[in-house]
Design an enzyme around this catalytic site. Sequence first.
Site, PDB file in Angstrom:
ATOM      1  N   LYS A  28       0.847  -1.192   0.000  1.00  0.00           N
ATOM      2  CA  LYS A  28       0.000   0.000   0.000  1.00  0.00           C
ATOM      3  C   LYS A  28       0.884   1.243   0.000  1.00  0.00           C
ATOM      4  O   LYS A  28       1.920   1.276   0.681  1.00  0.00           O
ATOM      5  CB  LYS A  28      -0.896  -0.050   1.238  1.00  0.00           C
ATOM      6  CG  LYS A  28      -1.943   1.035   1.356  1.00  0.00           C
ATOM      7  CD  LYS A  28      -2.811   0.773   2.590  1.00  0.00           C
ATOM      8  CE  LYS A  28      -3.899   1.803   2.777  1.00  0.00           C
ATOM      9  NZ  LYS A  28      -4.753   1.480   3.958  1.00  0.00           N
ATOM     10  N   SER A  64      -9.369   1.212   3.015  1.00  0.00           N
ATOM     11  CA  SER A  64      -8.595   2.097   2.161  1.00  0.00           C
ATOM     12  C   SER A  64      -7.533   1.351   1.363  1.00  0.00           C
ATOM     13  O   SER A  64      -6.972   1.878   0.408  1.00  0.00           O
ATOM     14  CB  SER A  64      -7.919   3.183   3.006  1.00  0.00           C
ATOM     15  OG  SER A  64      -7.045   2.620   3.969  1.00  0.00           O
ATOM     16  N   SER A  74      -9.618  -1.277   7.196  1.00  0.00           N
ATOM     17  CA  SER A  74      -9.069  -1.223   5.838  1.00  0.00           C
ATOM     18  C   SER A  74      -8.311  -2.477   5.428  1.00  0.00           C
ATOM     19  O   SER A  74      -8.037  -2.667   4.244  1.00  0.00           O
ATOM     20  CB  SER A  74      -8.136  -0.012   5.711  1.00  0.00           C
ATOM     21  OG  SER A  74      -8.838   1.179   5.955  1.00  0.00           O
TER      22      SER A  74
END
Length: 604
Positions: free
Chosen positions: A78, A152, A176
């Site tokens: 990420k 996310s 997330s």
Amino acid sequence: MMLPLMLDLASLKVAYADGLTPLALVEEIIARRKASSDPAIFITPTPDDDLRAAAIALMQRASEPNSLPLWGVPFAAKDNIDVAGLPTTAGCPAYAYEPKEDATVIARLKAAGAIVIGKTNLDQFATGLNGTRSPYGASRSVFDPAYVSGGSSSGSAVAVASGLASFALGTDTAGSGRVPAAFNNLVGIKPTPGLVPNTGVVPACRSVDVVTVFAATVGDGLSIRKVMDGYDAADPFSRKAEPVALPASGLRIGVLDDAEREFHGNKDVEVLYDAAIERAKSLGATIVPFDYAPFRQAAELLYNGPWVAERLAAVKDFIATNAEDFDPTVRTIIEGARTYNAVDAFEGRYKLEALRQITLATWETVDVLMLPTSPTTYTVEEMLADPIARNGHFGRYTNFANLFGYAAIAVPAGFDGKGHLPAGITLFGPAFSDDALAPFADAMHRTLAAGMGKDKTAAIPGASRVQALDDGFVPIVVVGAHLTGMPLNHELTGPGGKLVKTCRTAPDYRLYVLPDTTPPKPGLIREPGFAGKGLEVEVWKVTPAAFGRFVQNIPAPLGIGKVTLDDGSQVSGFLCEGHAITGAREITELGGWRAYMKEKTANA
């Protein structure tokens, strides 16, 4: 060599043993990236030549196939996690910087032989659970591009589910690392806060952020997390693990009671949740409905309380000069923190701790919680039309986990009635029960037979199976004053004893009231050939040390022997010497000590 769509660790290890090389795998990854239909998975892919160079360097460093724990395993990170040589943007181009060092987790994974294939898309500054809040575009569900991917950690989940990576790293503040797993038929490993270091991670809420793993199987995720975890003094919130055991069998699993069920009209997800409960029963679990209200109230604090101010603390200098560079929804949320002050922060903490005290009663009756990962899903169009409220729906059953410091593992729960979109369930355990949660989570995933990621027909490899851990606890049968709610029950709960189940003895037991005992105690006697109905008892588990102290303190005429239960099993428990029942009242016909005490109270 033909590779499966899902690059799980077991399949990749076999392929390497059969002659595949990391360089050949990298060429396959490059080809798959170019063929991908979702342009919003990566913010910064690792350049092709850099991938080739990493593969060659690995073969020079460790030439023997599978000679390192993650030898030649491709993974994505990420884009709020630093990878040296690739920019970190946190989903905001104006914020981008070039890290000089890898985040601690990246360094540990590289040392184990893993190869970074790129930085993935995310809801900007990790603020969101849906995946649409990014100037780099919205990643989409691998099953229907009209639907959100979850966030996310959006790009990370899609990268794994579409076969571009064996695993990917996300972060999890509110869910997330779990919601995108549910929406893409993946496993999401959310460690206990502090178990995995956050050094080199752009914070969202620094005090509760967790680096997570998206993987094809629970076994993969567990193996990867174990490479990453371990104390890091550079992270102020890093903690030294104190592993917590769970019963190896007979888990008591807390599920939503009717009053707290909310699926926002999505009957398919509710049906899948009910089916998961039935699967848990088939695996030997005892189902315990519980009141979710205090957990929900804690969850609401994360976005509707002073913890939002922690998001502002993470970017206060940048937003002061670059407010226009923020996604409008993210900016609204973060700037909303300006309405809170220090008094609000303390009062929020007080409320959280008060709620924690209330939840302790639930943990007395359960070992694990099992909740829907998300109660529903939405199309990208629906999400953009109402971005805050609908995003909030996704967090109903996730937001509390890190505030309370729990471990969690999200696993697939199956597909809707049309076989179209997936949903998931999440198992929650106490802090540092991460390893102990894994065997049951793995069993739940395997019994589902819904494949891995985009490949609904893929069989979960036997080699990735997570073996049940020996919890080291000793079972004991109690029949009287040590039953739940009785005067001596604290001798079990005090040293951490766990109720395994309530059941009955075999039919040939008799029960008597022992005279002159304080508190009142029964005497259990076995009489072969006696045709009774069995007596109500409880089976508990205690540590060996607690069991030893327990036995040492048992007063005569009681002692410990083998008690045969109604299922034929034999467990150590309280028995009475035969001479002690002379002249004692027999209460066998009442069915157990609890019924006797109820009668005694009624007649007082």
